[in-house]
Design an enzyme around this catalytic site. Structure first.
Site, short mmCIF file in Angstrom:
data_model
loop_
_atom_site.label_atom_id
_atom_site.label_comp_id
_atom_site.label_asym_id
_atom_site.label_seq_id
_atom_site.Cartn_x
_atom_site.Cartn_y
_atom_site.Cartn_z
N VAL A 76 -10.43 -18.23 -7.55
CA VAL A 76 -11.44 -18.37 -6.50
C VAL A 76 -12.32 -17.13 -6.57
O VAL A 76 -11.82 -16.01 -6.55
CB VAL A 76 -10.76 -18.47 -5.11
CG1 VAL A 76 -11.79 -18.51 -4.01
CG2 VAL A 76 -9.86 -19.70 -5.05
N CYS A 77 -13.62 -17.34 -6.69
CA CYS A 77 -14.55 -16.21 -6.77
C CYS A 77 -14.45 -15.38 -5.49
O CYS A 77 -14.70 -15.89 -4.39
CB CYS A 77 -15.97 -16.71 -6.97
SG CYS A 77 -17.19 -15.37 -6.97
N ILE A 78 -14.10 -14.14 -5.65
CA ILE A 78 -13.86 -13.29 -4.48
C ILE A 78 -15.13 -13.05 -3.66
O ILE A 78 -15.08 -13.06 -2.43
CB ILE A 78 -13.17 -11.97 -4.87
CG1 ILE A 78 -12.67 -11.25 -3.62
CG2 ILE A 78 -14.07 -11.10 -5.73
CD1 ILE A 78 -11.70 -10.12 -3.91
N ALA A 81 -15.86 -16.19 -1.77
CA ALA A 81 -14.80 -16.40 -0.78
C ALA A 81 -15.00 -15.50 0.44
O ALA A 81 -14.92 -15.96 1.58
CB ALA A 81 -13.44 -16.15 -1.41
#
Length: 129
Positions: A76-78, A81
């Site tokens: 998940v792209c931080i 997110a």
């Protein structure tokens, strides 16, 4: 064949279901998924706080189960997110938030993970805009 698959659409978007069905078909055909990357609104799939109406399927729960059952790398792209309030326990603590809303099997990491997947995969497929 080795696939890198990105989901950019949120759980309410039909693209989230299409990406899941495509991913299932990839494995059923004997291919490999090197990485699933959730970006933009796709990060919302990783939230454990989404509540869906009783007459609808919970796409987030289906993604979680699929990833766990197949031992897949789900990133998940931080940055995306954090912007959307999707936090694992470490980020919740780091940003002094009262709770986290995601955990295993999701890994919060940077966009470099997607670039890495693109370099090693035979095919890259993106769902959503």
């Amino acid at each position: 064949m080795d696939f890198a698959i990105a989901l950019l659409a949120g759980p309410q978007d039909p693209a989230a279901r299409s990406a899941l069905e495509f991913s299932r078909a990839v494995l059923a055909a004997g291919h490999r998924i090197s990485r699933l990357f959730f970006y933009r609104d796709g990060v919302l799939v990783a939230s454990q706080l989404n509540v869906v109406p009783q007459d609808e399927k919970d796409i987030g729960a289906e993604w979680r189960q699929f990833i766990q059952d197949n031992h897949l790398d789900a990133v998940v792209c931080i940055a995306a997110a954090l912007r959307r309030g999707v936090l694992n326990p470490a980020e919740a603590e780091r940003w002094d938030r009262p709770a986290a809303n995601t955990a295993e099997p999701w890994e919060l990491s940077g966009l470099g993970q997607w670039v890495d997947a693109l370099q090693s995969a035979d095919r890259a497929v993106t769902f959503g805009t």
